[in-house]
Design a protein around this motif. Structure first.
Motif, short mmCIF file in Angstrom:
data_model
loop_
_atom_site.label_atom_id
_atom_site.label_comp_id
_atom_site.label_asym_id
_atom_site.label_seq_id
_atom_site.Cartn_x
_atom_site.Cartn_y
_atom_site.Cartn_z
N PRO A 20 -8.58 7.67 19.74
CA PRO A 20 -7.31 8.15 18.76
C PRO A 20 -7.25 9.78 18.62
CG PRO A 20 -9.54 7.77 17.53
CD PRO A 20 -9.43 7.53 18.94
N SER A 21 -8.44 10.43 19.27
CA SER A 21 -7.84 11.85 19.62
C SER A 21 -6.21 11.78 20.52
CB SER A 21 -8.90 12.09 20.44
OG SER A 21 -10.39 12.17 20.18
N ARG A 22 -6.54 11.00 21.02
CA ARG A 22 -5.01 11.33 22.35
C ARG A 22 -3.34 11.77 21.16
NH1 ARG A 22 -4.61 7.75 27.55
NH2 ARG A 22 -6.56 8.47 28.23
N ALA A 23 -3.74 11.17 19.88
CA ALA A 23 -2.13 11.65 18.67
C ALA A 23 -2.50 12.21 18.52
CB ALA A 23 -2.53 9.95 18.38
N ARG A 26 -1.27 15.02 21.51
CA ARG A 26 -0.03 14.58 21.57
C ARG A 26 0.60 15.50 20.72
NH1 ARG A 26 -0.46 9.58 23.19
NH2 ARG A 26 -0.52 8.75 21.03
N ALA A 27 0.29 15.17 19.54
CA ALA A 27 1.10 16.22 18.05
C ALA A 27 0.84 18.15 18.90
CB ALA A 27 0.28 16.12 17.40
N SER A 30 2.69 18.69 22.69
CA SER A 30 3.78 18.69 23.15
C SER A 30 4.27 20.16 22.73
CB SER A 30 4.49 17.29 21.76
OG SER A 30 4.53 18.82 20.36
N GLN A 31 5.99 19.82 23.61
CA GLN A 31 6.33 21.59 24.12
C GLN A 31 6.70 21.78 22.29
OE1 GLN A 31 9.99 21.53 25.21
NE2 GLN A 31 10.78 23.17 24.94
N TRP A 32 7.26 21.05 21.50
CA TRP A 32 7.28 21.77 20.10
C TRP A 32 6.00 21.46 19.41
CZ3 TRP A 32 11.69 23.60 21.53
CH2 TRP A 32 12.81 23.18 22.60
N GLY A 33 5.50 21.11 19.62
CA GLY A 33 3.98 21.14 18.56
C GLY A 33 3.28 22.45 18.89
N VAL A 34 3.23 22.59 20.14
CA VAL A 34 2.76 24.08 21.14
C VAL A 34 4.06 25.19 20.03
CG1 VAL A 34 2.83 25.70 22.60
CG2 VAL A 34 1.23 23.57 22.46
N LEU A 35 4.54 24.98 20.54
CA LEU A 35 5.57 26.48 19.44
C LEU A 35 5.63 26.14 17.74
CD1 LEU A 35 9.00 26.01 22.28
CD2 LEU A 35 6.87 27.72 22.46
N ALA A 63 11.80 17.74 12.86
CA ALA A 63 10.91 17.37 11.30
C ALA A 63 10.81 15.89 11.89
CB ALA A 63 12.36 16.10 11.12
N GLU A 64 10.17 15.67 13.00
CA GLU A 64 9.41 14.78 14.28
C GLU A 64 8.47 15.47 14.07
OE1 GLU A 64 10.84 12.47 17.24
OE2 GLU A 64 12.75 11.65 15.76
N THR A 65 8.68 16.40 14.85
CA THR A 65 6.64 17.79 15.43
C THR A 65 6.33 18.27 13.31
OG1 THR A 65 8.28 18.56 17.18
CG2 THR A 65 6.84 19.49 16.30
#
Length: 126
Positions: A20-23, A26-27, A30-35, A63-65
């Motif tokens: 479950p750590s992968r989810a 990933r969040a 992700s490019q947008w998650g980091v930013l 919105a998804e991020t």
């Protein structure tokens, strides 16, 4: 030397496909998650201001991020019952911690960029 069971349990099993750590990873990475995490380090923002600060992100991707980061307890969403709707986003304490880590990675990328991209023209051709 293999990890002890305690080390394994403390860290999780990120290399296992079903971990479950992968989810969460990933969040966050992700490019947008980091930013988004980096921008929200500066404080609470409304959706439109956040979108302007994170240049190039579409409304849908933002919105998804935000939903993914909120689902993992990293972002706090507060919707005010006004017309037109007003929603603000901020980092939770866990989000602040995650943002510090991704900011350190982003800083490293910025400083190391010349060594990481010796031939910038190759990327433009891809």
């Amino acid at each position: 030397m293999p990890d002890s069971l305690t080390d394994h349990l403390r860290r999780g099993d990120l290399l296992a496909p079903q971990c479950p750590s992968r989810a969460v990873l990933r969040a966050i990475t992700s490019q947008w998650g980091v930013l988004v995490l980096m921008v929200l380090r500066d404080g609470t923002l409304r959706f439109s201001a956040l979108r302007r600060r994170v240049g190039g992100v579409s409304e849908r991707m933002l919105a998804e991020t935000l939903k993914r980061l909120e689902a993992h307890g990293l972002v706090l969403r507060v919707a005010y019952p006004v017309v037109p709707p007003q929603t603000e986003y901020s980092l939770t304490p866990l989000g602040q911690e995650a943002a510090a880590h991704v900011a350190a990675l982003a800083d490293w990328v910025e400083v190391t960029l010349p060594a990481l991209r010796p031939d910038q023209s190759a990327e433009l051709r891809a």
